[in-house]
Design a protein around this motif. Structure first.
Motif, short mmCIF file in Angstrom:
data_model
loop_
_atom_site.label_atom_id
_atom_site.label_comp_id
_atom_site.label_asym_id
_atom_site.label_seq_id
_atom_site.Cartn_x
_atom_site.Cartn_y
_atom_site.Cartn_z
N TRP A 59 4.71 4.41 2.55
CA TRP A 59 3.42 5.06 2.72
C TRP A 59 3.53 6.54 2.34
CZ3 TRP A 59 -1.18 2.87 5.12
CH2 TRP A 59 -1.07 1.49 5.34
N LEU A 103 0.51 9.57 5.96
CA LEU A 103 -0.13 8.28 6.19
C LEU A 103 0.87 7.31 6.79
CD1 LEU A 103 -2.05 7.82 2.80
CD2 LEU A 103 -2.90 8.83 4.93
N ARG A 135 -12.43 8.21 3.06
CA ARG A 135 -11.62 7.00 3.19
C ARG A 135 -11.02 6.93 4.58
NH1 ARG A 135 -7.85 7.02 -2.32
NH2 ARG A 135 -9.55 7.10 -3.86
N TYR A 168 -7.74 5.40 6.12
CA TYR A 168 -6.45 4.82 5.77
C TYR A 168 -5.85 4.10 6.99
CZ TYR A 168 -6.25 7.51 1.41
OH TYR A 168 -6.49 8.03 0.16
N ASP A 179 -0.53 2.45 1.93
CA ASP A 179 -1.72 3.28 1.74
C ASP A 179 -3.01 2.48 1.65
OD1 ASP A 179 0.18 5.25 1.65
OD2 ASP A 179 -0.16 5.82 -0.44
N TRP A 214 -6.67 1.45 2.32
CA TRP A 214 -7.78 2.31 2.71
C TRP A 214 -9.12 1.63 2.52
CZ3 TRP A 214 -11.32 4.15 -1.03
CH2 TRP A 214 -10.96 3.95 -2.36
#
Length: 473
Positions: free
Chosen positions: A109, A113, A124, A126, A448, A450
Motif C-alpha cells: 500500500w 494508506l 476518494r 481508501y 490502494d 478506493w
C-alpha cells in the motif's frame, strides 16, 4: 420523482452519514472465510454485519425489519425487509444485493494508506472493502430513503448482504433456500457489486462468465530420483501434464479446444460490446500493468472485450511439487500439481464443461501416468441478463440523461458473481440491474483500493429512480 429532491437527499446522506460509517466498516478486517479459517472465532465478519445493521436500524426507514441470519457453520448474513409504499404493494419484491466480506489486505500500500485505515483524499475513500463492496448496503439504504424524501414509490424491498462472496458464495444457496418464503416473488434484482470503464456514465453488466476450478496432479514415480539417472528413462511429470493441457488449450493462441466450453456469442452482446469500445477506446489495452515490452493478445479492442466476457479461458493459478529455484536440485520429481482456473461463457453448462475437462485429463494418459483430480472441483454457471422490460429501458434513459448527462452502456464482465446465476435460475421472470461504483482503477483485490465518492452518489441516485420506475411499472 423530481431529480433535485433525489440528488439533495442522496448527497446529504452520503456526506453526513454514509462516509463516517463506511469509514468505520473499512477498519474492520472482515476477511472472507476462504482467507480466515478462524472467522467464527475472530468474529470480524459478525462485527461487519453488526456495524452495518446498527447504521441501517438508525435510519428510520418506515416499517423496516432487520435480522442477522446465521445458519450452523455458515458465515452470517444481514437481511433487511422494507415494506412497499402504499402505491406499490402489488409489484413483487425488489432484492438488493451486496456483500460485507473482504479480500486479504496484501502488501504494497502507498505511503499513508493501509487496508484497515480509512483515508479521505481528493474525493476518494481508501481502504479494503470500501468499493468491493462495503458501500453497497449504504447505497441501497440511501436510495430507498431518497425515494421517500422525493415522494416516490417503491415495491417491497429486501436488502441481502452476505459475507462469503469473496470465497465464491458457498453458503448462499442454503440461505436462499432458507429465506425463500421471506423473499417472495422477486420481480427486480439490483446488484451493486459491479461497475464499468469510467465514472462518467451508468454502467450495467449484462453478462457474467461462469467458472471451473480444479487441481490436477500427474504422478510417474513412487519417489523422486536423481535426474541424471532417471531422465530419459522415466518421463517428466511436468511434460506429461503439459501434453494433457495441450488437449484443452492451444498454447499458441490461448483458444480452448473443447466444444463443451464454447458458445455462439449472441448478436446483441456483440453489438453492445462494440458500443462500449466506441465510448472507451484503449481501455482494455491500457488496463493492466504490462511488463517491459509485453503486449495484449491482440490490438483489436472488440476482440479483447469479447475474449474477456464471452470466450472461455484457462489460467494456471497455482502449483505444487516444484521447489523454488534456489532450492531445486538435480531431481526428477515424483509428481506435479497445477491448479486450473477456467472462465466459461455466460451461457455454457458448467457441469458439462467440467465433465469434458475431466475426460481430456484422464483418458489415454501418456506412459500410463497416474492422474489425480481434486474431489471438490468448483463448477459455476455464468449469467446472461434477460431482455429489458419497457419500464426499465425508459428508466435507464432518464437516469442517464438527468443524473449522468450521457447514455449508459452495458457490458459483459469477465468475473463471476455466483449470486446472479442462482437468482437467474430461481426468478427467470425478474428484471436485473447489475451495476456499481467500481472503476477499472479502483484497485479491488490489490493495494490502494478506493471508492469514488461522487460517482457512488450518482449510482445511488440512479437506483432511487429505478426503484420508483419499477413501482410505477
Amino acid at each position: 420523482m423530481e431529480q433535485k429532491s433525489v440528488r439533495e437527499s442522496v448527497v446529504s446522506a452520503w456526506t453526513n452519514d454514509v462516509v463516517p460509517s463506511l469509514s468505520g466498516l473499512v477498519e474492520i478486517p472482515a476477511l472472507s472465510p476462504a482467507f480466515d479459517a478462524d472467522w467464527a472465532t475472530t468474529k470480524h465478519l459478525a462485527a461487519a454485519v453488526d456495524h452495518v445493521r446498527a447504521w441501517i436500524a438508525g435510519r428510520g426507514l418506515p416499517g423496516a425489519k432487520l435480522e442477522v441470519v446465521e445458519l450452523p457453520g455458515r458465515s452470517p448474513l444481514l437481511f433487511v425487509d422494507v415494506p412497499a409504499t402504499p402505491g406499490a404493494t402489488d409489484k413483487g419484491t425488489v432484492l438488493l444485493y451486496g456483500h460485507l466480506d473482504k479480500q486479504p489486505p496484501v502488501g504494497g500500500w502507498s505511503e499513508g494508506l493501509g487496508p484497515w485505515t480509512p483515508v479521505l483524499r481528493d474525493g476518494r475513500l481508501y481502504g479494503r472493502g470500501a468499493v468491493d463492496d462495503g458501500y453497497s448496503g449504504y447505497a441501497a439504504t440511501t436510495a430507498l430513503e431518497a425515494v421517500h424524501a422525493a415522494g416516490g414509490e417503491h415495491a417491497r424491498a429486501v436488502l441481502l448482504l452476505e459475507t462469503g462472496e469473496e470465497s465464491g458464495s458457498p453458503d448462499l444457496p442454503a440461505y436462499l433456500e432458507h429465506l425463500k418464503e421471506k423473499l417472495g416473488a422477486v420481480s427486480l434484482v439490483v446488484c451493486l457489486d459491479a461497475g464499468g470503464s469510467d465514472y462518467e456514465r451508468l454502467w450495467l453488466v449484462n453478462s457474467l462468465r461462469g467458472m471451473l476450478h480444479l487441481d490436477v496432479t500427474v504422478r510417474l514415480l513412487g519417489a523422486a530420483q536423481h535426474s541424471g539417472l532417471a531422465s530419459g528413462v522415466v518421463a517428466s511429470s511436468f511434460r506429461v501434464l503439459r501434453q494433457l493441457l495441450d488437449r484443452i488449450e492451444d498454447s499458441a493462441t490461448g483458444e480452448i479446444k473443447l466444444p463443451e466450453l464454447k458458445v455462439e456469442i449472441p448478436a446483441n452482446r456483440r453489438g453492445e460490446a462494440k458500443d462500449v469500445v466506441e465510448v472507451s477506446p484503449g481501455t482494455l489495452r491500457g488496463m493492466f500493468p504490462l511488463a517491459g515490452d509485453a503486449t495484449t493478445v491482440t490490438d483489436d479492442e472488440l476482440e479483447l472485450l469479447l475474449n474477456q466476457s464471452w470466450r472461455p479461458t484457462l489460467s494456471i493459478i497455482g502449483a505444487d511439487g516444484l521447489p523454488k529455484p534456489p532450492e531445486a536440485g538435480n531431481v526428477l520429481r515424483e509428481s506435479t500439481t497445477l491448479t486450473l482456473s477456467f472462465r466459461l461463457p455466460p451461457t455454457a453448462d458448467a457441469s458439462a464443461a467440467l465433465a469434458a475437462v475431466r475426460r481430456a485429463l484422464t483418458t489415454d494418459v501418456p506412459y500410463g501416468a497416474q492422474v489425480e483430480l481434486s474431489e471438490h472441483a468448483q463448477a459455476e454457471n455464468g449469467w446472461n441478463a434477460p431482455d429489458e422490460a419497457p419500464w426499465l429501458s425508459e428508466a435507464l434513459r432518464r437516469v442517464s440523461d438527468e443524473v449522468f448527462g450521457r447514455p449508459h452502456r452495458s457490458v459483459g464482465m469477465g468475473g463471476s458473481i455466483p449470486f446472479m446465476g442462482l437468482l437467474g435460475e430461481k426468478y427467470p421472470d425478474a428484471q436485473f440491474v447489475v451495476t456499481g461504483a467500481c472503476g477499472t482503477d479502483s484497485n479491488i483485490h490489490v493495494p490502494d483500493e478506493w471508492l469514488n465518492l461522487d460517482y457512488a452518489q450518482q449510482v445511488t441516485q440512479a437506483i432511487a429512480h429505478i426503484l420508483d420506475a419499477h413501482a410505477r411499472g
